[in-house]
Scaffold this active site. Sequence first.
Site, PDB file in Angstrom:
ATOM      1  N   HIS A  24       4.685   7.267  36.711  1.00 33.55           N
ATOM      2  CA  HIS A  24       5.097   8.566  36.154  1.00 33.55           C
ATOM      3  C   HIS A  24       3.882   9.366  35.723  1.00 33.55           C
ATOM      4  O   HIS A  24       3.887   9.999  34.664  1.00 33.55           O
ATOM      5  CB  HIS A  24       6.031   8.405  34.946  1.00 33.55           C
ATOM      6  CG  HIS A  24       7.470   8.269  35.304  1.00 33.55           C
ATOM      7  ND1 HIS A  24       8.405   7.819  34.411  1.00 33.55           N
ATOM      8  CD2 HIS A  24       8.142   8.526  36.443  1.00 33.55           C
ATOM      9  CE1 HIS A  24       9.592   7.795  34.988  1.00 33.55           C
ATOM     10  NE2 HIS A  24       9.453   8.219  36.218  1.00 33.55           N
ATOM     11  N   HIS A  80      19.755   7.032  43.991  1.00 30.51           N
ATOM     12  CA  HIS A  80      19.008   7.841  42.992  1.00 30.51           C
ATOM     13  C   HIS A  80      17.898   8.579  43.730  1.00 30.51           C
ATOM     14  O   HIS A  80      17.251   8.010  44.600  1.00 30.51           O
ATOM     15  CB  HIS A  80      18.439   6.861  41.957  1.00 30.51           C
ATOM     16  CG  HIS A  80      17.560   7.428  40.905  1.00 30.51           C
ATOM     17  ND1 HIS A  80      17.737   8.692  40.382  1.00 30.51           N
ATOM     18  CD2 HIS A  80      16.490   6.899  40.244  1.00 30.51           C
ATOM     19  CE1 HIS A  80      16.806   8.900  39.452  1.00 30.51           C
ATOM     20  NE2 HIS A  80      16.029   7.837  39.363  1.00 30.51           N
ATOM     21  N   GLU A  82      15.081  10.180  42.443  1.00 35.72           N
ATOM     22  CA  GLU A  82      13.727  10.340  41.910  1.00 35.72           C
ATOM     23  C   GLU A  82      12.729   9.940  43.012  1.00 35.72           C
ATOM     24  O   GLU A  82      12.986   9.010  43.785  1.00 35.72           O
ATOM     25  CB  GLU A  82      13.549   9.471  40.656  1.00 35.72           C
ATOM     26  CG  GLU A  82      12.350   9.917  39.851  1.00 35.72           C
ATOM     27  CD  GLU A  82      12.195   9.203  38.520  1.00 35.72           C
ATOM     28  OE1 GLU A  82      13.104   8.464  38.091  1.00 35.72           O
ATOM     29  OE2 GLU A  82      11.130   9.402  37.900  1.00 35.72           O
ATOM     30  N   ASP A  84      10.217   8.180  43.427  1.00 40.06           N
ATOM     31  CA  ASP A  84       9.798   6.791  43.669  1.00 40.06           C
ATOM     32  C   ASP A  84      10.793   6.073  44.577  1.00 40.06           C
ATOM     33  O   ASP A  84      10.466   5.045  45.171  1.00 40.06           O
ATOM     34  CB  ASP A  84       9.570   6.016  42.356  1.00 40.06           C
ATOM     35  CG  ASP A  84      10.705   6.099  41.370  1.00 40.06           C
ATOM     36  OD1 ASP A  84      11.481   7.076  41.420  1.00 40.06           O
ATOM     37  OD2 ASP A  84      10.826   5.184  40.526  1.00 40.06           O
ATOM     38  N   HIS A 146      19.526   7.069  35.065  1.00 43.10           N
ATOM     39  CA  HIS A 146      18.973   7.934  34.048  1.00 43.10           C
ATOM     40  C   HIS A 146      18.793   9.377  34.510  1.00 43.10           C
ATOM     41  O   HIS A 146      18.210  10.188  33.773  1.00 43.10           O
ATOM     42  CB  HIS A 146      17.638   7.363  33.547  1.00 43.10           C
ATOM     43  CG  HIS A 146      16.523   7.444  34.560  1.00 43.10           C
ATOM     44  ND1 HIS A 146      15.369   8.134  34.307  1.00 43.10           N
ATOM     45  CD2 HIS A 146      16.393   6.981  35.809  1.00 43.10           C
ATOM     46  CE1 HIS A 146      14.567   8.064  35.341  1.00 43.10           C
ATOM     47  NE2 HIS A 146      15.167   7.368  36.269  1.00 43.10           N
ATOM     48  N   ASP A 165      17.848   2.221  39.023  1.00 43.06           N
ATOM     49  CA  ASP A 165      16.858   1.953  37.970  1.00 43.06           C
ATOM     50  C   ASP A 165      17.418   1.090  36.833  1.00 43.06           C
ATOM     51  O   ASP A 165      16.656   0.564  36.024  1.00 43.06           O
ATOM     52  CB  ASP A 165      16.335   3.279  37.396  1.00 43.06           C
ATOM     53  CG  ASP A 165      15.264   3.899  38.292  1.00 43.06           C
ATOM     54  OD1 ASP A 165      14.583   3.158  39.022  1.00 43.06           O
ATOM     55  OD2 ASP A 165      15.109   5.137  38.253  1.00 43.06           O
ATOM     56  N   TYR A 193      10.897  -1.409  30.038  1.00 46.96           N
ATOM     57  CA  TYR A 193      11.548  -0.468  30.951  1.00 46.96           C
ATOM     58  C   TYR A 193      12.716   0.228  30.245  1.00 46.96           C
ATOM     59  O   TYR A 193      12.864   1.448  30.297  1.00 46.96           O
ATOM     60  CB  TYR A 193      12.044  -1.207  32.210  1.00 46.96           C
ATOM     61  CG  TYR A 193      12.443  -0.237  33.289  1.00 46.96           C
ATOM     62  CD1 TYR A 193      11.520   0.178  34.237  1.00 46.96           C
ATOM     63  CD2 TYR A 193      13.715   0.312  33.325  1.00 46.96           C
ATOM     64  CE1 TYR A 193      11.866   1.110  35.203  1.00 46.96           C
ATOM     65  CE2 TYR A 193      14.067   1.239  34.275  1.00 46.96           C
ATOM     66  CZ  TYR A 193      13.133   1.630  35.220  1.00 46.96           C
ATOM     67  OH  TYR A 193      13.479   2.566  36.158  1.00 46.96           O
ATOM     68  N   HIS A 226      13.565  -1.631  40.932  1.00 49.28           N
ATOM     69  CA  HIS A 226      12.217  -2.052  40.531  1.00 49.28           C
ATOM     70  C   HIS A 226      12.270  -3.497  40.058  1.00 49.28           C
ATOM     71  O   HIS A 226      13.134  -3.855  39.250  1.00 49.28           O
ATOM     72  CB  HIS A 226      11.697  -1.219  39.355  1.00 49.28           C
ATOM     73  CG  HIS A 226      11.528   0.230  39.637  1.00 49.28           C
ATOM     74  ND1 HIS A 226      10.569   0.728  40.475  1.00 49.28           N
ATOM     75  CD2 HIS A 226      12.199   1.305  39.161  1.00 49.28           C
ATOM     76  CE1 HIS A 226      10.658   2.048  40.507  1.00 49.28           C
ATOM     77  NE2 HIS A 226      11.640   2.421  39.725  1.00 49.28           N
TER      78      HIS A 226
HETATM   79 FE   LIG Z   1      14.351   6.925  38.185  1.00 52.90          FE
HETATM   80 FE   LIG Z   2      12.631   4.296  39.587  1.00 53.64          FE
END
Ligand SMILES: [Fe+2]
Ligand SMILES: [Fe+2]
Length: 397
Positions: A24, A80, A82, A84, A146, A165, A193, A226
């Site tokens: 991040h 998701h 995001e 990543d 999230h 996540d 996390y 992750h």
């Molecule tokens: Fe995320």
């Molecule tokens: Fe993530």
Amino acid sequence: MAIKLVKDNIYSVGVVDFNEKHFHDHTYLTRRGVTYNSYLIVDEKITLIDTVRRGFEKEWIKNIRNVVDPAKIDVIIINHIEPDHSGSFPEILKICHNAKIYGTEKAKLGLIKYYGVCGDWIVVKSGQNLNIGKRILNFIDVPMIHWPDSMFTYSAHDKILFSSDGFGQHYATNKVFDDEVNFFILMDEAQKYYANILWPFNLLIANKLSIINKLNLGIELIAPSHGLIWRKHISEIMKKYHYWSSNSSLNRVAVIYETMWQSTEKMAKKIAEGCNSEGVEAVLFDVTKNDRTDITSYILDAKGWIFGSSTQNREILPIISSLLNFVKVTKSKKRMSFAFGSYGWSGEAIEKIENILCDFAALEPSVRTIFNPTEEELNKCYEVGKYFAMKIKIDEA
Ligand SMILES: [Fe+2]
Ligand SMILES: [Fe+2]
Ligand SMILES: Cc1cc2nc3c(=O)[nH]c(=O)nc-3n(C[C@H](O)[C@H](O)[C@H](O)COP(=O)(O)O)c2cc1C
């Protein structure tokens, strides 16, 4: 990472980045590196769950190719968006011309904003499912866990929850399952996390957990995006998620401070000594010497939060101020707290800290000194720490 078999015909095809230490963009210290997990289900319809961060697409596509020809992928599920997890989406779209893409409406709109493409998208939401042959995949949307687009995917056939996540840990390893690594390190990373990514959404998480609980899915594997897949320690991590999301805490204290000329630090040390004298563990965190994400991880389940700052130009010092900004968004209740600090002439920092803390903590009176604390003032800090620890113990009783 080489591909790994997760269950019959389900492969982990993601990538590992041992060198990513500042996830991040420097807001998360990932001492143990990061993995970007992606899963491939070989059924009548070949199904891919999530992509990986941009820059890893070649390795990832090679992993997929070791199992199937990526052009034959029929279904891509985007849990998701995001970057990543979605960064390599445009690359896989170029290869899988016939694939249908499944995800929430918000995920579709978000991917179009990021990449200008979304492929042949089918909007799904909780309660809907998808038959891919032997398996029926169920979608569970988890908005704001999230991001607004987030969802989980569940395969009842395999009893696997693909949890995006949720339940993740930043832990680079070539192992796949929780029982293949050190349990304490794993739980430590899971806590870090949760504290840094999920904590602000406690209420939503608690509600979602109870809904998932009622579904009685009999989950045997939780495969996050992750880190390691939960296999042996599912009940432990579930219990932890219940515990963290309900704002529960242990009888321990964090004394967090920032100082220019060590006056506030002297106070911090005495306050911590006072707490420790009552058998309540108090850990000192100079915010300039500790990473913010480690402090956050510690305070996630610490009942006592003591914040100290000297005053600079009528303000709280800058680094502790940014930590307080994070703490503010957690809206955590059931904490005990007070502010302290040294100042020169006006001392606004202490009141400003109190104004932040009072929203979610029972506040004890602050302690303050002008410039360097005297012996007497330091004794007072010790006594205040001791009294605070006694109150923490009474609160538990
Ligand atoms: Fe995320
Ligand atoms: Fe993530
Ligand atoms: C750049 C600077 C700005 C300051 N601004 C204020 C201020 O606005 N109000 C105040 O009460 N003290 C102010 N002070 C005084 C410090 O708060 C005081 O020296 C205090 O004892 C420092 O504690 P520390 O050693 O824990 O940093 C300022 C000090 C510096 C160096």
